[in-house]
Design a protein around this motif. Structure first.
Motif, mmCIF file in Angstrom:
data_model
loop_
_atom_site.group_PDB
_atom_site.id
_atom_site.type_symbol
_atom_site.label_atom_id
_atom_site.label_comp_id
_atom_site.label_asym_id
_atom_site.label_seq_id
_atom_site.Cartn_x
_atom_site.Cartn_y
_atom_site.Cartn_z
ATOM 1 N N GLY A 163 0.855 -1.144 0.069
ATOM 2 C CA GLY A 163 -0.192 0.102 -0.104
ATOM 3 C C GLY A 163 0.781 1.030 0.218
ATOM 4 O O GLY A 163 2.149 1.210 -0.001
ATOM 5 N N LYS A 164 0.168 2.249 0.050
ATOM 6 C CA LYS A 164 0.864 3.482 -0.156
ATOM 7 C C LYS A 164 0.076 4.558 1.165
ATOM 8 O O LYS A 164 -0.946 3.810 1.882
ATOM 9 C CB LYS A 164 0.513 4.421 -1.164
ATOM 10 C CG LYS A 164 0.816 3.565 -2.350
ATOM 11 C CD LYS A 164 0.441 4.909 -3.701
ATOM 12 C CE LYS A 164 0.070 3.897 -5.334
ATOM 13 N NZ LYS A 164 -0.228 4.798 -6.103
ATOM 14 N N GLU A 165 0.920 5.534 1.887
ATOM 15 C CA GLU A 165 1.168 6.284 3.137
ATOM 16 C C GLU A 165 0.051 7.223 3.390
ATOM 17 O O GLU A 165 1.447 7.734 1.964
ATOM 18 C CB GLU A 165 2.374 6.095 4.087
ATOM 19 C CG GLU A 165 2.338 3.945 5.112
ATOM 20 C CD GLU A 165 3.256 4.506 5.929
ATOM 21 O OE1 GLU A 165 3.701 5.798 6.142
ATOM 22 O OE2 GLU A 165 3.216 3.630 6.844
ATOM 23 N N PHE A 166 -0.302 7.772 3.779
ATOM 24 C CA PHE A 166 -1.183 8.767 3.465
ATOM 25 C C PHE A 166 -1.395 9.359 4.725
ATOM 26 O O PHE A 166 -1.875 8.754 5.784
ATOM 27 C CB PHE A 166 -2.295 9.045 2.518
ATOM 28 C CG PHE A 166 -1.832 8.929 1.384
ATOM 29 C CD1 PHE A 166 -1.468 9.920 -0.131
ATOM 30 C CD2 PHE A 166 -2.614 7.205 0.557
ATOM 31 C CE1 PHE A 166 -1.268 9.391 -1.043
ATOM 32 C CE2 PHE A 166 -1.696 7.520 -0.532
ATOM 33 C CZ PHE A 166 -1.254 8.429 -1.175
ATOM 34 N N ASP A 167 -1.524 10.876 4.627
ATOM 35 C CA ASP A 167 -1.750 11.613 6.246
ATOM 36 C C ASP A 167 -3.004 13.036 6.205
ATOM 37 O O ASP A 167 -3.644 13.206 6.816
ATOM 38 C CB ASP A 167 -0.560 12.202 6.453
ATOM 39 C CG ASP A 167 -0.033 13.255 5.895
ATOM 40 O OD1 ASP A 167 -0.096 13.710 4.240
ATOM 41 O OD2 ASP A 167 1.198 14.194 6.728
ATOM 42 N N ARG A 168 -3.134 12.335 4.588
ATOM 43 C CA ARG A 168 -4.558 13.451 4.008
ATOM 44 C C ARG A 168 -5.752 12.504 3.396
ATOM 45 O O ARG A 168 -5.332 11.702 2.915
ATOM 46 C CB ARG A 168 -3.604 14.927 3.302
ATOM 47 C CG ARG A 168 -2.738 15.546 4.591
ATOM 48 C CD ARG A 168 -2.793 17.409 3.708
ATOM 49 N NE ARG A 168 -4.267 17.570 2.951
ATOM 50 C CZ ARG A 168 -4.386 18.654 4.381
ATOM 51 N NH1 ARG A 168 -3.941 18.343 5.510
ATOM 52 N NH2 ARG A 168 -5.317 19.385 3.617
ATOM 53 N N LEU A 169 -6.835 12.881 3.400
ATOM 54 C CA LEU A 169 -7.809 12.547 3.547
ATOM 55 C C LEU A 169 -8.268 13.648 1.690
ATOM 56 O O LEU A 169 -8.757 15.210 2.449
ATOM 57 C CB LEU A 169 -8.823 11.955 4.206
ATOM 58 C CG LEU A 169 -10.331 11.827 3.202
ATOM 59 C CD1 LEU A 169 -10.262 10.331 2.316
ATOM 60 C CD2 LEU A 169 -11.682 11.474 3.951
ATOM 61 N N HIS A 170 -9.080 13.718 0.573
ATOM 62 C CA HIS A 170 -9.718 14.255 0.455
ATOM 63 C C HIS A 170 -11.525 14.397 0.312
ATOM 64 O O HIS A 170 -11.431 13.162 -0.288
ATOM 65 C CB HIS A 170 -8.811 14.487 -1.373
ATOM 66 C CG HIS A 170 -7.675 15.173 -1.394
ATOM 67 N ND1 HIS A 170 -7.147 16.237 -1.172
ATOM 68 C CD2 HIS A 170 -6.436 13.993 -1.449
ATOM 69 C CE1 HIS A 170 -5.557 15.882 -1.152
ATOM 70 N NE2 HIS A 170 -5.327 14.685 -1.204
ATOM 71 N N LEU A 171 -11.526 14.908 0.203
ATOM 72 C CA LEU A 171 -13.777 14.294 0.660
ATOM 73 C C LEU A 171 -14.636 15.117 -0.296
ATOM 74 O O LEU A 171 -13.889 16.626 0.040
ATOM 75 C CB LEU A 171 -13.635 14.541 1.890
ATOM 76 C CG LEU A 171 -15.182 13.928 2.496
ATOM 77 C CD1 LEU A 171 -15.442 12.407 2.037
ATOM 78 C CD2 LEU A 171 -15.008 14.568 4.025
ATOM 79 N N SER A 172 -15.392 14.912 -0.860
ATOM 80 C CA SER A 172 -16.650 15.999 -0.859
ATOM 81 C C SER A 172 -17.621 15.177 -1.076
ATOM 82 O O SER A 172 -17.916 14.516 -0.856
ATOM 83 C CB SER A 172 -16.407 16.569 -2.717
ATOM 84 O OG SER A 172 -16.417 15.556 -3.490
ATOM 85 N N VAL A 173 -19.021 16.195 -1.240
ATOM 86 C CA VAL A 173 -20.415 15.313 -2.090
ATOM 87 C C VAL A 173 -19.946 14.368 -2.837
ATOM 88 O O VAL A 173 -19.577 15.303 -3.732
ATOM 89 C CB VAL A 173 -21.553 15.635 -1.262
ATOM 90 C CG1 VAL A 173 -22.975 16.154 -1.868
ATOM 91 C CG2 VAL A 173 -21.776 16.532 0.210
ATOM 92 N N ALA A 174 -20.958 13.208 -3.083
ATOM 93 C CA ALA A 174 -20.644 13.053 -4.585
ATOM 94 C C ALA A 174 -21.659 13.810 -4.874
ATOM 95 O O ALA A 174 -22.736 13.749 -5.036
ATOM 96 C CB ALA A 174 -21.470 11.242 -4.178
ATOM 97 N N GLY A 175 -20.593 14.376 -6.483
ATOM 98 C CA GLY A 175 -21.111 14.997 -7.905
ATOM 99 C C GLY A 175 -21.089 16.127 -7.028
ATOM 100 O O GLY A 175 -21.440 16.961 -8.524
ATOM 101 N N ASP A 176 -20.131 16.685 -6.166
ATOM 102 C CA ASP A 176 -19.610 17.697 -6.047
ATOM 103 C C ASP A 176 -18.358 18.219 -5.615
ATOM 104 O O ASP A 176 -17.766 18.786 -5.068
ATOM 105 C CB ASP A 176 -20.084 18.395 -4.569
ATOM 106 C CG ASP A 176 -20.515 19.761 -4.324
ATOM 107 O OD1 ASP A 176 -19.475 20.353 -5.406
ATOM 108 O OD2 ASP A 176 -19.883 20.479 -3.403
ATOM 109 N N GLU A 177 -17.497 17.112 -6.673
ATOM 110 C CA GLU A 177 -16.334 16.948 -6.715
ATOM 111 C C GLU A 177 -15.372 18.488 -6.505
ATOM 112 O O GLU A 177 -14.243 18.211 -6.465
ATOM 113 C CB GLU A 177 -16.256 16.146 -7.459
ATOM 114 C CG GLU A 177 -15.480 14.797 -7.218
ATOM 115 C CD GLU A 177 -17.331 14.078 -7.545
ATOM 116 O OE1 GLU A 177 -17.963 14.942 -7.915
ATOM 117 O OE2 GLU A 177 -17.675 13.231 -7.131
ATOM 118 N N ALA A 178 -15.678 19.566 -7.131
ATOM 119 C CA ALA A 178 -15.470 20.614 -7.622
ATOM 120 C C ALA A 178 -15.616 21.282 -5.984
ATOM 121 O O ALA A 178 -14.098 21.827 -6.547
ATOM 122 C CB ALA A 178 -15.791 21.966 -8.350
#
Length: 175
Positions: free
Chosen positions: A127-142
């Motif tokens: 796997g790859k290590e990460f320390d952040r999550l990118h999040l949005s409501v589905a359909g509002d990715e912008a």
């Protein structure tokens, strides 16, 4: 001939009255349909919400995302999984952990919605290590936001549950 011309304005007036009656009926039906949907007639956008991310130990460990409407906002989250990724590569985007759509969750005041994200569904050390999550409501990715993870995560084939009103329903069981 004279009666033919005299009847024409009467027919036009009758047609106008009929059109007005149809418009009033359609307007009343639209208002009734809007009332039956309740006060949360619009879907939530990412900017309508605040998010909190915590670590949970159940089911081998996962991140619990808690969404709350900002002050003065009433909206609903569709019962689908959030749009999320740990990085920009396709293999770090979350896939659905559930195969069906859940109930919509209406958010207003102190009401919250919950989604669980399991960063690693494979049974290996890769796997790859990460320390952040990118999040949005589905359909509002912008309008996605980035959240610091409570701890660094090893990510490999991540999955997310749908939004739920009860955090117990947001446990992403692997199976």
């Amino acid at each position: 001939m004279r009666s033919h011309f005299a009847a024409r304005p009467a027919r036009l007036a009758l047609a106008a009255v009929a059109a007005l009656a149809l418009t009033a009926t359609a307007t009343a039906a639209s208002a009734s349909a809007a009332d039956s949907r309740g006060s949360a007639a619009r879907a939530c956008g990412t900017k309508d919400l605040t998010f909190k991310l915590t670590t949970e130990t159940q089911a081998g460990g996962y991140f619990l995302v808690t969404a709350k409407a900002k002050s003065g906002v009433t909206c609903y989250l569709k019962g689908v999984f959030p749009s999320a990724s740990f990085g920009s590569a396709a293999d770090t985007e979350v896939a659905p952990a559930e195969h069906a759509v859940s109930e919509n969750v209406v958010l207003s005041g102190s009401t919250r919605a919950y989604a669980g994200i399991n960063p690693k569904t494979t049974n290996n050390d890769y796997g790859k290590e990460f320390d952040r999550l990118h999040l949005s409501v589905a359909g509002d990715e912008a309008n996605s936001i980035s959240l610091d993870l409570p701890e660094t995560a090893l990510v490999d084939r991540p999955v997310a549950t749908n939004w739920h009103a009860d955090p117990a329903d947001a446990v992403p069981f692997s199976g």
